[in-house]
Design a protein around this motif. Structure first.
Motif, PDB file in Angstrom:
ATOM      1  N   ALA A 199      68.484 -39.908 -15.429  1.00  0.00           N
ATOM      2  CA  ALA A 199      67.963 -39.882 -16.796  1.00  0.00           C
ATOM      3  C   ALA A 199      66.678 -40.704 -16.903  1.00  0.00           C
ATOM      4  CB  ALA A 199      69.014 -40.410 -17.773  1.00  0.00           C
ATOM      5  N   LEU A 200      66.641 -41.854 -16.235  1.00  0.00           N
ATOM      6  CA  LEU A 200      65.439 -42.687 -16.244  1.00  0.00           C
ATOM      7  C   LEU A 200      64.276 -41.958 -15.572  1.00  0.00           C
ATOM      8  CD1 LEU A 200      64.166 -45.450 -16.883  1.00  0.00           C
ATOM      9  CD2 LEU A 200      64.941 -46.194 -14.617  1.00  0.00           C
ATOM     10  N   ALA A 201      64.544 -41.284 -14.465  1.00  0.00           N
ATOM     11  CA  ALA A 201      63.492 -40.540 -13.765  1.00  0.00           C
ATOM     12  C   ALA A 201      62.962 -39.402 -14.633  1.00  0.00           C
ATOM     13  CB  ALA A 201      64.022 -39.993 -12.446  1.00  0.00           C
ATOM     14  N   LYS A 202      63.848 -38.722 -15.353  1.00  0.00           N
ATOM     15  CA  LYS A 202      63.413 -37.652 -16.257  1.00  0.00           C
ATOM     16  C   LYS A 202      62.544 -38.205 -17.376  1.00  0.00           C
ATOM     17  CE  LYS A 202      67.209 -34.345 -15.818  1.00  0.00           C
ATOM     18  NZ  LYS A 202      68.328 -33.718 -16.550  1.00  0.00           N
ATOM     19  N   THR A 203      62.930 -39.350 -17.931  1.00  0.00           N
ATOM     20  CA  THR A 203      62.163 -39.974 -19.001  1.00  0.00           C
ATOM     21  C   THR A 203      60.777 -40.367 -18.498  1.00  0.00           C
ATOM     22  OG1 THR A 203      64.195 -40.811 -19.987  1.00  0.00           O
ATOM     23  CG2 THR A 203      62.137 -41.860 -20.669  1.00  0.00           C
ATOM     24  N   GLU A 204      60.714 -40.971 -17.330  1.00  0.00           N
ATOM     25  CA  GLU A 204      59.430 -41.370 -16.764  1.00  0.00           C
ATOM     26  C   GLU A 204      58.557 -40.152 -16.476  1.00  0.00           C
ATOM     27  OE1 GLU A 204      60.243 -43.810 -13.379  1.00  0.00           O
ATOM     28  OE2 GLU A 204      60.915 -45.488 -14.597  1.00  0.00           O
ATOM     29  N   GLU A 205      59.165 -39.076 -16.020  1.00  0.00           N
ATOM     30  CA  GLU A 205      58.404 -37.857 -15.750  1.00  0.00           C
ATOM     31  C   GLU A 205      57.824 -37.291 -17.048  1.00  0.00           C
ATOM     32  OE1 GLU A 205      58.969 -33.473 -13.642  1.00  0.00           O
ATOM     33  OE2 GLU A 205      60.691 -34.811 -13.866  1.00  0.00           O
ATOM     34  N   LEU A 210      57.156 -38.961 -19.782  1.00  0.00           N
ATOM     35  CA  LEU A 210      56.114 -39.874 -20.256  1.00  0.00           C
ATOM     36  C   LEU A 210      54.825 -39.694 -19.467  1.00  0.00           C
ATOM     37  CD1 LEU A 210      58.118 -43.164 -20.884  1.00  0.00           C
ATOM     38  CD2 LEU A 210      57.088 -41.668 -22.589  1.00  0.00           C
ATOM     39  N   SER A 211      54.940 -39.531 -18.166  1.00  0.00           N
ATOM     40  CA  SER A 211      53.725 -39.360 -17.359  1.00  0.00           C
ATOM     41  C   SER A 211      53.057 -38.028 -17.657  1.00  0.00           C
ATOM     42  CB  SER A 211      54.044 -39.485 -15.874  1.00  0.00           C
ATOM     43  OG  SER A 211      54.799 -38.382 -15.428  1.00  0.00           O
ATOM     44  N   GLN A 212      53.831 -36.995 -17.969  1.00  0.00           N
ATOM     45  CA  GLN A 212      53.245 -35.698 -18.312  1.00  0.00           C
ATOM     46  C   GLN A 212      52.581 -35.749 -19.679  1.00  0.00           C
ATOM     47  OE1 GLN A 212      56.416 -32.868 -17.937  1.00  0.00           O
ATOM     48  NE2 GLN A 212      56.161 -32.659 -15.728  1.00  0.00           N
ATOM     49  N   SER A 213      53.161 -36.474 -20.622  1.00  0.00           N
ATOM     50  CA  SER A 213      52.576 -36.538 -21.964  1.00  0.00           C
ATOM     51  C   SER A 213      51.335 -37.422 -21.987  1.00  0.00           C
ATOM     52  CB  SER A 213      53.597 -37.028 -22.976  1.00  0.00           C
ATOM     53  OG  SER A 213      53.948 -38.370 -22.721  1.00  0.00           O
ATOM     54  N   SER A 214      51.243 -38.372 -21.078  1.00  0.00           N
ATOM     55  CA  SER A 214      50.071 -39.240 -21.053  1.00  0.00           C
ATOM     56  C   SER A 214      48.946 -38.635 -20.226  1.00  0.00           C
ATOM     57  CB  SER A 214      50.438 -40.621 -20.498  1.00  0.00           C
ATOM     58  OG  SER A 214      50.809 -40.511 -19.148  1.00  0.00           O
ATOM     59  N   ASN A 215      49.208 -37.567 -19.524  1.00  0.00           N
ATOM     60  CA  ASN A 215      48.195 -36.892 -18.720  1.00  0.00           C
ATOM     61  C   ASN A 215      47.462 -35.893 -19.614  1.00  0.00           C
ATOM     62  OD1 ASN A 215      46.666 -35.501 -16.898  1.00  0.00           O
ATOM     63  ND2 ASN A 215      48.346 -35.043 -15.503  1.00  0.00           N
ATOM     64  N   PRO A 216      46.168 -36.122 -19.911  1.00  0.00           N
ATOM     65  CA  PRO A 216      45.467 -35.235 -20.835  1.00  0.00           C
ATOM     66  C   PRO A 216      45.348 -33.802 -20.319  1.00  0.00           C
ATOM     67  CG  PRO A 216      43.959 -36.866 -19.896  1.00  0.00           C
ATOM     68  CD  PRO A 216      45.337 -37.199 -19.439  1.00  0.00           C
ATOM     69  N   ILE A 217      45.289 -33.614 -19.029  1.00  0.00           N
ATOM     70  CA  ILE A 217      45.168 -32.264 -18.490  1.00  0.00           C
ATOM     71  C   ILE A 217      46.433 -31.472 -18.773  1.00  0.00           C
ATOM     72  CG2 ILE A 217      44.947 -30.909 -16.376  1.00  0.00           C
ATOM     73  CD1 ILE A 217      43.090 -33.111 -15.342  1.00  0.00           C
ATOM     74  N   SER A 218      47.602 -32.091 -18.570  1.00  0.00           N
ATOM     75  CA  SER A 218      48.848 -31.361 -18.835  1.00  0.00           C
ATOM     76  C   SER A 218      48.999 -31.097 -20.327  1.00  0.00           C
ATOM     77  CB  SER A 218      50.049 -32.133 -18.291  1.00  0.00           C
ATOM     78  OG  SER A 218      50.253 -33.319 -19.007  1.00  0.00           O
ATOM     79  N   SER A 219      48.505 -32.010 -21.171  1.00  0.00           N
ATOM     80  CA  SER A 219      48.594 -31.806 -22.616  1.00  0.00           C
ATOM     81  C   SER A 219      47.719 -30.638 -23.043  1.00  0.00           C
ATOM     82  CB  SER A 219      48.157 -33.056 -23.372  1.00  0.00           C
ATOM     83  OG  SER A 219      48.990 -34.132 -23.045  1.00  0.00           O
ATOM     84  N   ILE A 220      46.528 -30.536 -22.509  1.00  0.00           N
ATOM     85  CA  ILE A 220      45.611 -29.441 -22.830  1.00  0.00           C
ATOM     86  C   ILE A 220      46.149 -28.129 -22.297  1.00  0.00           C
ATOM     87  CG2 ILE A 220      43.309 -28.485 -22.393  1.00  0.00           C
ATOM     88  CD1 ILE A 220      42.317 -31.421 -22.402  1.00  0.00           C
TER      89      ILE A 220
END
Length: 166
Positions: A141-147, A149-159
Protein backbone atom coordinates in the motif's frame (compact mmCIF):
# COMPACT_ATOMS: atom_id res chain seq x y z
CA UNK A 1 18.02 -21.36 2.97
CA UNK A 2 15.65 -21.23 0.04
CA UNK A 3 17.38 -22.30 -3.17
CA UNK A 4 14.62 -21.38 -5.61
CA UNK A 5 10.93 -20.65 -5.88
CA UNK A 6 8.77 -21.85 -8.76
CA UNK A 7 5.15 -21.37 -9.64
CA UNK A 8 3.90 -23.41 -12.56
CA UNK A 9 0.53 -24.46 -13.93
CA UNK A 10 -0.94 -27.95 -14.33
CA UNK A 11 0.83 -28.30 -17.67
CA UNK A 12 4.28 -27.49 -16.30
CA UNK A 13 4.46 -23.98 -17.79
CA UNK A 14 6.42 -21.78 -15.37
CA UNK A 15 4.64 -18.60 -14.31
CA UNK A 16 7.19 -17.42 -11.74
CA UNK A 17 10.80 -18.51 -11.30
CA UNK A 18 13.19 -17.09 -8.77
CA UNK A 19 16.61 -18.71 -8.26
CA UNK A 20 18.66 -17.57 -5.28
CA UNK A 21 21.80 -19.46 -6.29
CA UNK A 22 23.42 -19.05 -9.66
CA UNK A 23 22.40 -21.72 -12.13
CA UNK A 24 22.84 -21.60 -15.92
CA UNK A 25 19.64 -21.19 -17.93
CA UNK A 26 19.80 -24.75 -19.29
CA UNK A 27 20.14 -26.11 -15.78
CA UNK A 28 17.21 -23.98 -14.61
CA UNK A 29 15.02 -25.44 -17.37
CA UNK A 30 16.01 -28.97 -16.34
CA UNK A 31 15.21 -28.18 -12.70
CA UNK A 32 11.78 -26.82 -13.64
CA UNK A 33 11.02 -29.91 -15.73
CA UNK A 34 12.23 -32.23 -12.97
CA UNK A 35 10.12 -30.43 -10.35
CA UNK A 36 7.04 -30.71 -12.53
CA UNK A 37 7.76 -34.39 -13.18
CA UNK A 38 8.01 -35.06 -9.44
CA UNK A 39 5.05 -32.93 -8.38
CA UNK A 40 2.65 -32.79 -11.34
CA UNK A 41 1.46 -36.40 -11.24
CA UNK A 42 1.66 -36.87 -7.48
CA UNK A 43 -1.54 -38.27 -5.93
CA UNK A 44 -3.44 -35.76 -3.81
CA UNK A 45 -3.25 -37.77 -0.57
CA UNK A 46 0.55 -37.71 -0.36
CA UNK A 47 2.56 -35.22 1.67
CA UNK A 48 3.79 -31.89 0.31
CA UNK A 49 7.49 -32.61 0.81
CA UNK A 50 9.86 -34.39 -1.57
CA UNK A 51 13.51 -35.08 -0.77
CA UNK A 52 15.73 -35.08 -3.83
CA UNK A 53 19.33 -34.36 -4.82
CA UNK A 54 20.65 -31.50 -6.90
CA UNK A 55 23.04 -31.92 -9.85
CA UNK A 56 26.05 -31.43 -7.57
CA UNK A 57 24.83 -34.18 -5.23
CA UNK A 58 23.73 -31.95 -2.36
CA UNK A 59 20.42 -32.73 -0.71
CA UNK A 60 17.44 -30.52 -1.31
CA UNK A 61 13.83 -30.63 -0.32
CA UNK A 62 10.86 -29.52 -2.39
CA UNK A 63 8.01 -28.04 -0.35
CA UNK A 64 4.91 -27.36 -2.41
CA UNK A 65 1.20 -26.62 -2.38
CA UNK A 66 -1.34 -26.86 -5.15
CA UNK A 67 -3.95 -24.11 -5.44
CA UNK A 68 -6.47 -24.57 -8.26
CA UNK A 69 -4.32 -24.75 -11.42
CA UNK A 70 -1.06 -23.52 -9.87
CA UNK A 71 1.74 -25.30 -8.02
CA UNK A 72 3.80 -23.16 -5.62
CA UNK A 73 7.18 -24.86 -5.07
CA UNK A 74 9.94 -23.79 -2.69
CA UNK A 75 13.23 -25.69 -2.80
CA UNK A 76 15.05 -25.54 0.53
CA UNK A 77 18.07 -27.05 2.20
CA UNK A 78 18.02 -29.11 5.40
CA UNK A 79 18.29 -26.03 7.62
CA UNK A 80 14.77 -24.80 6.76
CA UNK A 81 11.70 -26.04 8.57
CA UNK A 82 9.38 -27.89 6.20
CA UNK A 83 6.28 -26.79 8.05
CA UNK A 84 7.57 -23.22 8.29
CA UNK A 85 8.04 -23.10 4.51
CA UNK A 86 4.62 -24.68 3.96
CA UNK A 87 3.14 -21.92 6.14
CA UNK A 88 5.13 -19.31 4.19
CA UNK A 89 3.60 -20.60 0.94
CA UNK A 90 0.15 -20.30 2.52
CA UNK A 91 0.79 -16.72 3.64
CA UNK A 92 2.28 -15.83 0.23
CA UNK A 93 -0.80 -17.15 -1.60
CA UNK A 94 -3.20 -15.45 0.85
CA UNK A 95 -1.33 -12.18 0.33
CA UNK A 96 -1.62 -12.57 -3.44
CA UNK A 97 -5.34 -13.30 -2.98
CA UNK A 98 -5.73 -10.02 -1.11
CA UNK A 99 -3.77 -8.12 -3.78
CA UNK A 100 -5.66 -9.56 -6.74
CA UNK A 101 -8.97 -10.64 -5.18
CA UNK A 102 -8.65 -14.39 -5.76
CA UNK A 103 -5.33 -14.70 -7.57
CA UNK A 104 -5.27 -16.73 -10.78
CA UNK A 105 -2.76 -17.67 -13.44
CA UNK A 106 -3.49 -14.56 -15.53
CA UNK A 107 -2.65 -12.35 -12.55
CA UNK A 108 0.79 -13.94 -12.44
CA UNK A 109 1.28 -13.38 -16.17
CA UNK A 110 0.14 -9.76 -16.40
CA UNK A 111 1.31 -8.44 -13.00
CA UNK A 112 4.80 -9.89 -12.72
CA UNK A 113 6.23 -6.71 -11.17
CA UNK A 114 3.70 -6.74 -8.33
CA UNK A 115 4.13 -10.50 -7.78
CA UNK A 116 7.90 -10.04 -7.51
CA UNK A 117 7.44 -7.11 -5.15
CA UNK A 118 5.29 -9.23 -2.84
CA UNK A 119 7.71 -12.16 -3.03
CA UNK A 120 10.68 -9.88 -2.32
CA UNK A 121 8.92 -8.63 0.80
CA UNK A 122 8.87 -12.22 2.10
CA UNK A 123 12.18 -13.61 0.80
CA UNK A 124 15.41 -11.80 -0.03
CA UNK A 125 18.49 -13.65 -1.19
CA UNK A 126 16.99 -16.98 -0.20
CA UNK A 127 16.36 -15.91 3.38
CA UNK A 128 12.91 -15.40 4.86
CA UNK A 129 12.75 -11.78 6.06
CA UNK A 130 9.03 -11.41 6.73
CA UNK A 131 6.19 -13.77 7.61
CA UNK A 132 3.43 -11.30 8.37
CA UNK A 133 0.83 -10.78 5.65
CA UNK A 134 -0.21 -7.48 7.27
CA UNK A 135 3.36 -6.09 7.04
CA UNK A 136 3.63 -7.04 3.37
CA UNK A 137 0.23 -5.58 2.52
CA UNK A 138 1.19 -2.36 4.33
CA UNK A 139 4.44 -2.17 2.33
CA UNK A 140 2.50 -2.74 -0.90
CA UNK A 141 0.00 0.00 0.00
CA UNK A 142 2.87 2.38 0.80
CA UNK A 143 4.53 1.61 -2.54
CA UNK A 144 1.26 2.27 -4.38
CA UNK A 145 0.84 5.59 -2.56
CA UNK A 146 4.39 6.65 -3.39
CA UNK A 147 3.88 5.67 -7.02
CA UNK A 148 0.70 7.74 -7.25
CA UNK A 149 2.41 10.72 -5.62
CA UNK A 150 5.39 10.53 -7.97
CA UNK A 151 3.08 10.30 -10.99
CA UNK A 152 0.99 13.28 -9.87
CA UNK A 153 4.07 15.40 -9.22
CA UNK A 154 5.50 14.60 -12.65
CA UNK A 155 4.24 17.35 -15.00
CA UNK A 156 4.71 15.19 -18.10
CA UNK A 157 2.43 12.44 -16.77
CA UNK A 158 -0.12 15.07 -15.72
CA UNK A 159 -0.17 16.63 -19.20
CA UNK A 160 -0.27 13.28 -20.95
CA UNK A 161 -3.27 12.22 -18.88
CA UNK A 162 -5.18 15.26 -20.20
CA UNK A 163 -4.44 14.51 -23.84
CA UNK A 164 -6.78 12.27 -25.81
CA UNK A 165 -5.45 8.80 -26.63
CA UNK A 166 -4.07 8.12 -30.08
Amino acid sequence: MIKFILVFNNHGKPRLTKFYEYMPEEQQQKVIQECFRLIGNRPEGQCNFIDTASADGSARRLVFRNYATLFFVFCVDDAESQLGVLDLIQVFVETLDRCFENVCELDLIFNMDRINFVLDEFVIGGLVVETSMREVLDALALAKTEERLSQSSNPISSISSLMPPG
